[in-house]
Design a protein around this motif. Structure first.
Motif, PDB file in Angstrom:
ATOM      1  N   LYS A 759       0.822  -1.221   0.000  1.00  0.00           N
ATOM      2  CA  LYS A 759       0.000   0.000   0.000  1.00  0.00           C
ATOM      3  C   LYS A 759       0.857   1.273   0.000  1.00  0.00           C
ATOM      4  O   LYS A 759       0.426   2.318  -0.448  1.00  0.00           O
ATOM      5  CB  LYS A 759      -0.901   0.037   1.243  1.00  0.00           C
ATOM      6  CG  LYS A 759      -1.830  -1.154   1.379  1.00  0.00           C
ATOM      7  CD  LYS A 759      -3.117  -0.905   0.588  1.00  0.00           C
ATOM      8  CE  LYS A 759      -4.117  -2.027   0.750  1.00  0.00           C
ATOM      9  NZ  LYS A 759      -3.711  -3.322   0.226  1.00  0.00           N
ATOM     10  N   HIS A 760       2.039   1.181   0.586  1.00  0.00           N
ATOM     11  CA  HIS A 760       2.852   2.395   0.763  1.00  0.00           C
ATOM     12  C   HIS A 760       3.957   2.474  -0.293  1.00  0.00           C
ATOM     13  O   HIS A 760       4.377   1.444  -0.811  1.00  0.00           O
ATOM     14  CB  HIS A 760       3.542   2.363   2.140  1.00  0.00           C
ATOM     15  CG  HIS A 760       2.576   2.263   3.276  1.00  0.00           C
ATOM     16  ND1 HIS A 760       1.751   3.302   3.641  1.00  0.00           N
ATOM     17  CD2 HIS A 760       2.319   1.246   4.135  1.00  0.00           C
ATOM     18  CE1 HIS A 760       1.024   2.919   4.679  1.00  0.00           C
ATOM     19  NE2 HIS A 760       1.341   1.679   4.995  1.00  0.00           N
ATOM     20  N   PRO A 761       4.464   3.696  -0.547  1.00  0.00           N
ATOM     21  CA  PRO A 761       5.683   3.769  -1.352  1.00  0.00           C
ATOM     22  C   PRO A 761       6.775   2.938  -0.666  1.00  0.00           C
ATOM     23  O   PRO A 761       6.853   2.926   0.563  1.00  0.00           O
ATOM     24  CB  PRO A 761       6.053   5.258  -1.314  1.00  0.00           C
ATOM     25  CG  PRO A 761       4.794   5.962  -0.981  1.00  0.00           C
ATOM     26  CD  PRO A 761       3.996   5.020  -0.125  1.00  0.00           C
ATOM     27  N   VAL A 762       7.554   2.239  -1.466  1.00  0.00           N
ATOM     28  CA  VAL A 762       8.559   1.346  -0.879  1.00  0.00           C
ATOM     29  C   VAL A 762       9.939   2.017  -0.908  1.00  0.00           C
ATOM     30  O   VAL A 762      10.336   2.590  -1.924  1.00  0.00           O
ATOM     31  CB  VAL A 762       8.579   0.018  -1.675  1.00  0.00           C
ATOM     32  CG1 VAL A 762       9.830  -0.790  -1.372  1.00  0.00           C
ATOM     33  CG2 VAL A 762       7.341  -0.798  -1.345  1.00  0.00           C
ATOM     34  N   HIS A 763      10.623   1.962   0.212  1.00  0.00           N
ATOM     35  CA  HIS A 763      11.980   2.518   0.286  1.00  0.00           C
ATOM     36  C   HIS A 763      12.951   1.371   0.495  1.00  0.00           C
ATOM     37  O   HIS A 763      12.798   0.600   1.428  1.00  0.00           O
ATOM     38  CB  HIS A 763      12.107   3.474   1.482  1.00  0.00           C
ATOM     39  CG  HIS A 763      11.196   4.650   1.389  1.00  0.00           C
ATOM     40  ND1 HIS A 763      11.617   5.913   1.051  1.00  0.00           N
ATOM     41  CD2 HIS A 763       9.849   4.758   1.576  1.00  0.00           C
ATOM     42  CE1 HIS A 763      10.604   6.744   1.048  1.00  0.00           C
ATOM     43  NE2 HIS A 763       9.507   6.058   1.360  1.00  0.00           N
ATOM     44  N   ILE A 764      13.937   1.282  -0.393  1.00  0.00           N
ATOM     45  CA  ILE A 764      14.954   0.240  -0.246  1.00  0.00           C
ATOM     46  C   ILE A 764      16.279   0.927   0.070  1.00  0.00           C
ATOM     47  O   ILE A 764      16.651   1.889  -0.619  1.00  0.00           O
ATOM     48  CB  ILE A 764      15.127  -0.557  -1.554  1.00  0.00           C
ATOM     49  CG1 ILE A 764      13.780  -1.016  -2.105  1.00  0.00           C
ATOM     50  CG2 ILE A 764      16.156  -1.669  -1.398  1.00  0.00           C
ATOM     51  CD1 ILE A 764      13.368  -2.409  -1.859  1.00  0.00           C
ATOM     52  N   TYR A 765      16.969   0.456   1.064  1.00  0.00           N
ATOM     53  CA  TYR A 765      18.280   1.020   1.402  1.00  0.00           C
ATOM     54  C   TYR A 765      19.305  -0.093   1.372  1.00  0.00           C
ATOM     55  O   TYR A 765      19.165  -1.088   2.083  1.00  0.00           O
ATOM     56  CB  TYR A 765      18.271   1.623   2.818  1.00  0.00           C
ATOM     57  CG  TYR A 765      17.270   2.730   2.975  1.00  0.00           C
ATOM     58  CD1 TYR A 765      17.606   4.041   2.661  1.00  0.00           C
ATOM     59  CD2 TYR A 765      15.978   2.458   3.432  1.00  0.00           C
ATOM     60  CE1 TYR A 765      16.675   5.065   2.795  1.00  0.00           C
ATOM     61  CE2 TYR A 765      15.048   3.463   3.567  1.00  0.00           C
ATOM     62  CZ  TYR A 765      15.397   4.766   3.241  1.00  0.00           C
ATOM     63  OH  TYR A 765      14.481   5.768   3.361  1.00  0.00           O
ATOM     64  N   ARG A 766      20.323   0.079   0.542  1.00  0.00           N
ATOM     65  CA  ARG A 766      21.415  -0.884   0.548  1.00  0.00           C
ATOM     66  C   ARG A 766      22.606  -0.200   1.209  1.00  0.00           C
ATOM     67  O   ARG A 766      23.092   0.834   0.735  1.00  0.00           O
ATOM     68  CB  ARG A 766      21.772  -1.262  -0.882  1.00  0.00           C
ATOM     69  CG  ARG A 766      22.963  -2.171  -0.986  1.00  0.00           C
ATOM     70  CD  ARG A 766      23.444  -2.186  -2.412  1.00  0.00           C
ATOM     71  NE  ARG A 766      22.563  -2.994  -3.270  1.00  0.00           N
ATOM     72  CZ  ARG A 766      22.499  -4.311  -3.220  1.00  0.00           C
ATOM     73  NH1 ARG A 766      23.227  -4.972  -2.346  1.00  0.00           N
ATOM     74  NH2 ARG A 766      21.718  -4.956  -4.034  1.00  0.00           N
ATOM     75  N   LEU A 767      23.046  -0.743   2.347  1.00  0.00           N
ATOM     76  CA  LEU A 767      24.145  -0.109   3.083  1.00  0.00           C
ATOM     77  C   LEU A 767      25.479  -0.740   2.676  1.00  0.00           C
ATOM     78  O   LEU A 767      25.626  -1.958   2.695  1.00  0.00           O
ATOM     79  CB  LEU A 767      23.932  -0.275   4.595  1.00  0.00           C
ATOM     80  CG  LEU A 767      22.581   0.197   5.170  1.00  0.00           C
ATOM     81  CD1 LEU A 767      22.610   0.125   6.702  1.00  0.00           C
ATOM     82  CD2 LEU A 767      22.226   1.606   4.724  1.00  0.00           C
ATOM     83  N   LEU A 768      26.432   0.114   2.325  1.00  0.00           N
ATOM     84  CA  LEU A 768      27.777  -0.365   1.973  1.00  0.00           C
ATOM     85  C   LEU A 768      28.809   0.468   2.722  1.00  0.00           C
ATOM     86  O   LEU A 768      28.615   1.677   2.884  1.00  0.00           O
ATOM     87  CB  LEU A 768      28.039  -0.194   0.465  1.00  0.00           C
ATOM     88  CG  LEU A 768      27.105  -0.931  -0.495  1.00  0.00           C
ATOM     89  CD1 LEU A 768      27.413  -0.533  -1.937  1.00  0.00           C
ATOM     90  CD2 LEU A 768      27.248  -2.434  -0.335  1.00  0.00           C
ATOM     91  N   THR A 769      29.877  -0.169   3.179  1.00  0.00           N
ATOM     92  CA  THR A 769      30.914   0.596   3.877  1.00  0.00           C
ATOM     93  C   THR A 769      31.881   1.185   2.844  1.00  0.00           C
ATOM     94  O   THR A 769      32.470   0.439   2.051  1.00  0.00           O
ATOM     95  CB  THR A 769      31.665  -0.310   4.875  1.00  0.00           C
ATOM     96  OG1 THR A 769      30.696  -1.045   5.622  1.00  0.00           O
ATOM     97  CG2 THR A 769      32.528   0.509   5.817  1.00  0.00           C
ATOM     98  N   THR A 770      32.012   2.502   2.869  1.00  0.00           N
ATOM     99  CA  THR A 770      32.794   3.210   1.839  1.00  0.00           C
ATOM    100  C   THR A 770      34.239   2.701   1.754  1.00  0.00           C
ATOM    101  O   THR A 770      34.897   2.509   2.780  1.00  0.00           O
ATOM    102  CB  THR A 770      32.842   4.717   2.162  1.00  0.00           C
ATOM    103  OG1 THR A 770      31.523   5.159   2.465  1.00  0.00           O
ATOM    104  CG2 THR A 770      33.417   5.524   1.005  1.00  0.00           C
ATOM    105  N   GLY A 771      34.699   2.507   0.533  1.00  0.00           N
ATOM    106  CA  GLY A 771      36.108   2.199   0.279  1.00  0.00           C
ATOM    107  C   GLY A 771      36.520   0.778   0.607  1.00  0.00           C
ATOM    108  O   GLY A 771      37.677   0.409   0.431  1.00  0.00           O
TER     109      GLY A 771
END
Ligand SMILES: Nc1ncnc2c1ncn2[C@@H]1O[C@H](COP(=O)(O)OP(=O)(O)OP(=O)(O)O)[C@@H](O)[C@H]1O
Ligand SMILES: [Mg+2]
Length: 908
Positions: A759-771
């Motif tokens: 029902k809601h807009p979906v937010h996907i977050y992919r977390l990556l550690t920089t470098g």
């Protein structure tokens, strides 16, 4: 009803008129020959109409040509655009180039001496052959394909293997070869049975039909049966029943002329001839309007497709299908509609086609299937039995009550004997991609079931590996591609050779044509639709790749690990292949949280094998980097860049969207423990599903979370253990805490929330550690290397990946000064300042399919490519104008963002 020819005759080979005739036979007179030819031609006209393989086609293709014209006119609904497509394709005709046969005495073709002329046209002939001998009564040893090119020839058997070769023949003699001719060539005697068109050779069809229908059909045991009868088990009628062929049975169960009715294709004359032995009236099969009401257009087409496949209407005598729709397209509902229809209806006298159905599915989805049955059909219409610890197969066998048995793959193996005692009319293998390996127990167990109507459901593309493709095809329609060795020669080898950079133009063309032919053959019973068909029913999806700055302790430990003896040895190529995996594992743990690394070191140190263990070289001196009083149980969020970001992200979601929920995904149970601890510390209600969750409890956990009454804010999910097939639409934010080598694992997880019902807009977050190594894995996922086909299914892990020393050097480098090495690699003209890319959908997609580009239609659930990522909006964490309120709140710990929005119809 008048019957003019036996069905087996209708499958006569159109390329080669007579089949395998002894050279010692008496030749017919020219008149007889012409008469035979005419009758063969007549036969072929029938065959061309019946035999699906022979039609040039576009995918998906409907291959029945006897649609009653009045039905076309009446406008019965066969699905969107269905009739149009059907009527159009029905007009397609195949032409055959038949030559008059002239028989001549065998003579040895002479080898030319210095009479050079450039190689002329290539010609192909179907022949029979035997070893040269002076015996009077010879026996032909087999069918073959003769390829004549200039002064050389190649003789191939119908499995594609070379059985003779020769060069330097007289051009004139080779050019003269014609049908009926017998001759000696390369020490073999051959008789030319027919001319094969270049098209039929290039497509590989001549190997199946140039005497080769037998090659295709004989190799598999199942294929030895010339026809399977879709009604065999259910429709055997006693003569009494026959007499009682009452009109009440013969009415369609639902009104085919009602508005929006979905009516299945009527069987054509050939089908009726074969399967309606009792001459029942033909009755329209109409999908229950109750279901039609809910069906999406692609689902209606899917049901029509499945119906025609399992009824043997698409490929003569074959009742298998692969429904390979992308994740979330409602494969379950399409199957439920099919089962319900076949259980109550049939085209002949309205008699049901199916009595019992077996559904085999991963353990975590057994109850999901039950739930879906109830969702769409209620609890009264159909009685289903799910197997678990307390409900054994015997219960199902003893009761006449149940018509559908749902069982996990594991349970199936355990109860195979009982299952074999039940006569199932329809077999559905959910997430059937796991059957791609013919040697594993599950596959052999399922193959051993006698059920002929077989459906594989899979969300994973099936053409990435041609060997696995064969196994899946051979499972649903045994023998249709011939033996494995023939398949390799005729399809796999030319296709693979054509894809190599060194391939000649000729090899490339041949490979492409063989691939096209294979697609054509299998396209009759494989259906794959992509996410786009459902996008319009889904809310917007906002995908973010978030590059999190590592914490100070993480950097110090990372440097130490990279300086370890183990890593140095790896880079010098001095260690075993597995050693780099241990180093990679340690770096990945560190990226998730230093306390995980601490735990591993402690565990190893206290084990009795520590002194000889490989980890010693890696962990040496590492403990000194941790504070002296470090306590992993008391871990802090600041010690991990990603955990800090996560913690802020959860807080902002809670604050800005108090009614929405989060699915938090990791591949590691220990990491989930840490995330669970974070939930506890912040007082977030959570639930958890991982490999240890008993299968019997899984659906309940999912249902509770999806319920609007649930107080859970977070669903902790181990993607590998339980991700496949789950519906987690209760959550509208999904956070991938770590990354897998295999993009399919991550795509699977992401598809859990952005699916029908959300029902809601979906937010996907992919977390990556920089470098760090996480960025490298991500790059590998989205670069060509990652797409080469080696890593697109869930069973493949880093163990399968081979690294060169160069690659290892890159993996074992920490880039401390970059905001985002992935962006650095993109060759992007922007300075990293809020680059707004074009819409993704306009871009071409990378190919990860061995069958070639014609299989690819969309980018929806494919792993991203580098060039696609470049089109995403991207900006550094310290950018002044971060408009997304969620990103705004976490940017302090973030060095860089990528963002892409799909379906943006409303303000987010
Ligand atoms: N026509 C429809 N209307 C509303 N919801 C639907 C419809 N079809 C399917 N759904 C819902 O969409 C969700 C996804 O369906 P389903 O689980 O069958 O997908 P799938 O194709 O099997 O995906 P996966 O490959 O991930 O297993 C389910 O909750 C299902 O009830
Ligand atoms: Mg499914």
């Amino acid at each position: 009803m008048r019957r003019s020819a036996a069905p087996s005759q209708l499958q006569e080979n159109p390329f080669k008129k007579p089949k395998f005739i002894s050279p010692a036979r008496s030749h017919p007179s020219p008149n007889e020959e012409v008469a035979k030819l005419n009758s063969d031609m007549k036969l072929f006209e029938v065959t061309a109409n019946k035999n699906n393989f022979l039609q040039p086609q576009n995918y998906p293709r409907i291959c029945n040509f006897n649609l009653p014209t009045e039905e076309c006119a009446k406008g019965i609904n066969h699905g969107d655009n269905y009739r149009e497509k059907y009527c159009l394709e029905a007009s397609t005709k195949t032409t055959l180039d038949l030559h008059h046969t002239v028989h001549s005495a065998p003579k040895e073709i002479t080898v030319s001496k210095g009479q050079e002329k450039p190689d002329s046209l290539v010609k192909y002939f179907s022949v029979v052959w035997c070893k040269a001998s002076k015996k009077k009564h010879k026996k032909w040893e087999g069918d073959a394909v003769l390829i004549v090119k200039g002064k050389s020839f190649t003789l191939k058997d119908l499995e594609g293997k070379d059985i003779g070769r020769g060069t330097g023949y007289k051009l004139k003699e080779l050019e003269k070869i014609e049908e009926g001719q017998t001759m000696m060539i390369g020490g073999k005697e051959i008789e030319v049975m027919g001319v094969i068109s270049p098209d039929d050779f290039n497509s590989g069809r001549c190997f199946q039909f140039g005497g080769g229908c037998s090659a295709v059909l004989s190799s598999s045991q199942a294929a030895k049966k010339s026809f399977s009868n879709p009604f065999k088990s259910v429709c055997k009628l006693s003569s009494k029943e026959n007499e009682q062929n009452s009109s009440q049975n013969c009415k369609p169960r639902h009104d085919p002329y009602a508005p929006n009715s979905l009516v299945m294709l009527r069987p054509d004359k050939n089908h009726q001839w074969l399967f309606n032995k009792n001459c029942f009236p033909v009755v329209d099969v109409v999908i229950d309007p109750h279901l039609v009401h809910y069906l999406r257009p692609h689902q209606k087409e899917g049901i029509i497709f499945l119906y025609e496949c399992v009824m043997g209407m698409r490929v003569n005598g074959r009742c298998g299908a692969i429904l390979a729709d992308e994740m979330g397209l409602g494969k379950t509902l399409q199957c439920i509609s099919l089962i319900w229809t076949l259980q109550c209806q049939g085209p002949y006298g309205g008699k049901p086609v199916v009595k019992k159905t077996l559904i085999v599915t991963p353990g975590s989805l057994v109850n999901n299937w039950k739930k879906e049955f109830q969702k769409w059909l209620g609890i009264e219409r159909i009685k289903i039995f799910t197997v678990d610890q307390d409900h054994k197969v015997e219960e199902f066998t003893k009761s006449p009550f149940y018509s559908v048995l749902i069982i996990s793959y594991e349970m199936l193996l355990r109860s195979l004997d009982q299952i074999k005692n039940v006569k199932f009319d329809l077999l559905i293998c959910d997430e059937g991609h796991r059957l791609k390996n013919s040697t594993i127990k599950t596959t052999t167990a399922l193959i051993s079931l006698s059920c002929e109507k077989r459906i594989i459901l899979t969300g994973t593309p099936v053409q990435n590996d041609l060997q696995e493709f064969f196994t899946l095809i051979d499972f649903v329609n045994p023998g249709i591609l011939g033996s494995l060795s023939a398949y390799r020669k005729i399809y796999e080898e030319p296709i693979i050779i054509s894809r190599q950079p060194s391939a000649s133009e000729e090899e490339r063309e041949l490979g492409e044509q063989r691939a096209a032919e294979l697609t054509c053959l299998t396209g009759l019973f494989i259906l794959r639709r992509t996410q786009e068909v459902i996008n319009k029913y889904l809310p917007p999806k906002i995908e973010n790749v978030v590059f999190c700055r590592p914490g100070a302790l993480q950097i110090a430990l990372y440097r130490k690990l990279l300086n370890s003896q183990a890593v140095r040895f790896c880079l010098q190529g001095l260690l075993e292949n597995t050693s780099h995996l241990i180093c990679i594992g340690a770096l990945k743990k560190l990226c998730n949280h230093p306390c995980l690394l601490f735990g591993s070191i402690k565990e190893k140190e206290s084990s009795s094998t520590w002194d000889e263990s490989e980890e010693r070289n890696l962990y040496e001196g590492l403990m000194n980097v941790f504070p002296a009083d470090y306590n992993p149980i008391m871990f802090t969020e600041e010690e991990s860049g990603k955990l800090q970001v996560l913690s802020k992200l959860l807080a902002v979601i809670r604050e800005l969207r108090p009614a929405e929920k989060v699915v938090l995904v990791s591949n590691y149970t220990r990491t989930l423990d840490i995330l669970q601890e974070v939930c506890k510390r912040h007082g977030y209600a959570y639930t958890r599903l991982d490999g240890q969750t008993p299968i019997s409890q899984r659906q309940q956990i999912v249902d509770d979370f999806n319920s609007k009454y649930s107080s859970d804010f977070i669903f902790l999910l181990s993607s590998k253990a339980g991700g496949v097939g789950l519906n987690l639409i209760g959550g509208s934010h999904l956070i991938l805490y770590d990354i897998d080598w295999n993009p399919a694992t991550d795509i699977q997880a992401m598809s859990r929330v952005w699916r029908d019902g959300q029902k809601h807009p979906v937010h996907i977050y992919r977390l990556l550690t920089t470098g760090t190594i996480e960025e490298k894995i991500y790059q590998r996922q989205i670069s060509k290397q990652g797409l080469s086909g080696a890593v697109v299914d869930l069973s493949k892990t880093s163990d399968h990946i081979q690294f060169s020393v160069e690659e290892l050097k890159n993996l074992f480098t920490l880039h401390e000064s970059s905001h985002c090495i992935t962006h650095d690699l993109l060759d992007c003209e922007c300075t990293g300042e809020n680059h707004t890319g074009d819409s993704l959908e306009k871009l071409p997609v990378s190919r990860n399919c061995q069958l070639g580009p014609h299989q690819q239609k969309s980018a929806s659930l494919k792993p991203l490519s580098m060039s696609q990522l470049k089109q995403w909006k991207h900006f550094p964490g310290d950018h002044l104008n971060v408009t997304d309120p969620f990103l705004e709140r976490i940017r302090e710990n973030v060095s860089f963002f990528f963002q892409n929005i799909t379906n943006q119809t409303i303000a987010i």
